[in-house]
Design an enzyme around this catalytic site. Structure first.
Site, PDB file in Angstrom:
ATOM      1  N   ASP A 223       0.868  -0.993  -0.439  1.00  0.00           N
ATOM      2  CA  ASP A 223      -0.102   0.145  -0.015  1.00  0.00           C
ATOM      3  C   ASP A 223       0.888   0.719   0.012  1.00  0.00           C
ATOM      4  OD1 ASP A 223      -2.433   1.340   0.217  1.00  0.00           O
ATOM      5  OD2 ASP A 223      -1.998   2.011   1.962  1.00  0.00           O
ATOM      6  N   GLU A 274      14.980 -15.250  -0.642  1.00  0.00           N
ATOM      7  CA  GLU A 274      15.000 -16.438   0.321  1.00  0.00           C
ATOM      8  C   GLU A 274      14.565 -17.198   0.428  1.00  0.00           C
ATOM      9  OE1 GLU A 274      16.053 -15.025   3.908  1.00  0.00           O
ATOM     10  OE2 GLU A 274      17.349 -13.003   3.143  1.00  0.00           O
TER      11      GLU A 274
END
Length: 559
Positions: A223, A274
């Site tokens: 956002d 990751e």
């Protein structure tokens, strides 16, 4: 030649082939409080979403974006977060979220969650600690606290305005009753802005990202992704009155699009990388051009950015061709897909917006006294054509809940029923965004048109919901729902999301292009046009003979 949609279908439960699924995915935005209510309190919830997953699988989407469901006082419908790592009881529990995630993954549907990093709720423990602490303290350094101007600090630190109207600064009353410092809130006064120059803030959001990634989410919609960093010195700025409230000005706005935001997203990109499964980051970044938006999706930053330049383009063939070309060129230059969108929870639904005849800046909304209100038949016809055009474009696409039903903006919401902060902060001068957030109709009759068994609905639903309900559209070959199902199936079967667009010159009021073995023609003019040869595999409206009516789009295949 017929206008029927062919039954090209692929397994709705299968995941997009190959890595980087987000490059071609069709992602469906769910605004949880308006989707489906399982508890009967009139507010949609996570179990309500889970109950309708089969409907979404049948639609043919690849992923769901869930608007905020985290713990919140709900001053701004969940975009004021008090705890980023818990579910608000209005929407259920963390167990309910885990159930939804598992059930979605079981159907081959990925889950993207909303993340609100620009600001928190004023009920967040950090802000409560800040207002209980002294100026200059570690607690206040997490937010944008400043001394006021004037002889006694009685004036705000600068002239910035809130997106929701009114000043962007609120002055504290200290514990001893004396006036104190001011804090920045680009949105409501209940939404204080974080200070992203503070490493403690950055580390906290790394923790939040890992919390949801560890649970198995497939990505984040971020956002106000262009708003985290503010210009040094917080200089005065008066926005362009004709620009949208969330940005879009050509000028260097000191609270939008500052260079420092890119460091944040490079850090997040490395963290997300990751995790296995190509987890994705999508930016809500309101910027004036595709070239500037593309800076958010360079190879080491976000994976997607909403194409608001496309969303805001008028129903005009030349303008649309220009923004599509500009978008494809700009995003390709940084190795990112274009991410197309026509509606969301912040804008007038495109089944109404495309038929407006008066200016309507983003965030203002439309209501009973708005000028240039849309003609419903024109709006729906153009909306169906616009979606048919959009879903043939290379890249990823976002759909907003209810657009597959052709839902228009709800205009006649009584003032006493409105809940958007914009309505209150502007004393009713702007209607705000309630009109696109009215709860969905699932059934033609019954309590709340199937949204809630109790009949409760947090915003009033109009009587026309009965004819637009999903139940009324299933199996109807001419319905908007059938159109969307056919478009999504053909798009996937013909790999249009991974295709290449080649323009065809077809006249001033016509858009035409090839993508793979599909020719797309959209007539935006005032008179029918001749169609090229081909088999109609999808059409936004009736096609008679070899002509294409006005405000209609068609897909033609060679085979």
């Amino acid at each position: 030649m017929t206008a029927t949609v062919t039954s090209e279908r692929t397994d709705a439960h299968s995941l997009p082939a190959g890595p980087e699924w987000w490059r071609t995915a069709v992602i469906y935005q769910i605004y949880p409080r308006s989707f489906a209510d399982s508890s009967g309190d009139g507010i949609g919830d996570l179990p309500g979403v889970t109950e309708h997953l089969e409907d979404l699988a049948d639609l043919g989407i690849d992923a769901i974006w869930l608007s905020p469901f985290q713990l919140s006082p709900q001053k701004d419908a969940g975009y004021d977060v008090a705890d980023y790592c818990d579910v608000d009881p209005l929407f259920g529990t963390l167990d309910d979220f885990d159930d939804l995630l598992a059930a979605s993954h079981g159907r081959g549907i990925r889950i993207i969650v909303d993340l609100v990093p620009n600001h928190s709720s004023d009920q967040h423990v950090w802000f409560q600690q800040a207002i209980a602490s002294a100026p200059g303290s570690r607690e206040r350094a997490r937010y944008m606290f400043r001394d006021g101007k004037g002889e006694n600090g009685e004036l705000p630190p600068n002239n910035w305005e809130s997106v929701f109207g009114g000043p962007a600064w609120t002055r504290l009353v200290e514990a001893d009753g004396t006036p104190g410092q001011w804090y920045l809130h680009l949105f409501d006064s209940s939404q204080p802005d974080f200070d992203w120059s503070n490493e403690e803030v950055r580390e906290e959001f790394r923790r939040i990202l890992r919390f949801w990634l560890d649970r198995g989410v497939d990505g984040f919609r971020v956002d106000v992704a262009h708003g985290l960093v503010k210009a040094e010195g917080l200089p005065d700025y008066t926005p362009d009155p004709d620009a949208g409230s969330m940005g879009g000005e050509e000028a260097n706005v000191p609270y939008w699009g500052q260079p420092g935001v890119h460091d944040v997203y490079r850090d997040w990109h490395a963290l997300v990388a990751e995790y296995a499964g190509d987890r994705a980051l999508c930016a809500e970044a309101w910027l004036p051009t595709p070239e500037k938006t593309a800076l958010w999706v360079r190879p080491d930053e976000m994976h997607q950015a909403f194409n608001f330049a496309y969303l805001e383009t008028e129903w005009d063939a030349a303008a649309l061709r220009s923004v599509i070309t500009e978008s494809l060129d700009a995003y390709a230059a940084v190795g990112a897909p274009s991410t197309w969108v026509l509606s969301n929870h912040d804008v007038v639904r495109h089944a109404s917006r495309l038929a407006l005849t008066a200016e309507n800046p983003q965030g203002h909304g439309i209501g009973p006294d708005s000028p240039g209100k849309p003609i419903p038949e024109v709006g729906l016809r153009r909306a169906r054509a616009a979606t048919t055009l959009m879903l043939a474009l290379p890249g990823s696409a976002y759909l907003y809940q209810g657009e597959e039903l052709g839902l228009p903006e709800v205009i006649d919401i009584p003032g006493e029923a409105r809940q958007d902060p914009t309505w209150f902060r502007t004393d009713g001068e702007r209607y705000g965004r309630d009109g696109c957030r009215v709860p969905l109709p699932w059934t033609t009759g019954g309590p709340a048109y199937g949204f809630s068994d109790s009949g409760a609905s947090w915003l009033p639903q109009p009587a026309e919901w009965a004819t637009l309900a999903r139940e009324a559209q299933v199996g109807d070959p001419s319905s908007t729902l059938t159109l969307y199902r056919g478009l999504l199936a053909a798009r996937k079967a013909r790999a249009l999301g991974a295709g290449v667009l080649d323009w065809i010159d077809a006249g001033d009021d016509v858009l035409a292009f090839r993508n793979g073995n599909v020719t797309v023609v959209a007539n935006l003019g005032t008179a029918p046009i001749a169609l090229p040869d081909g088999i109609v595999i999808a059409a936004s409206g009736p096609v008679e003979g070899a002509t294409l009516p006005t405000d209609t789009a068609v897909w033609l295949a060679d085979d």
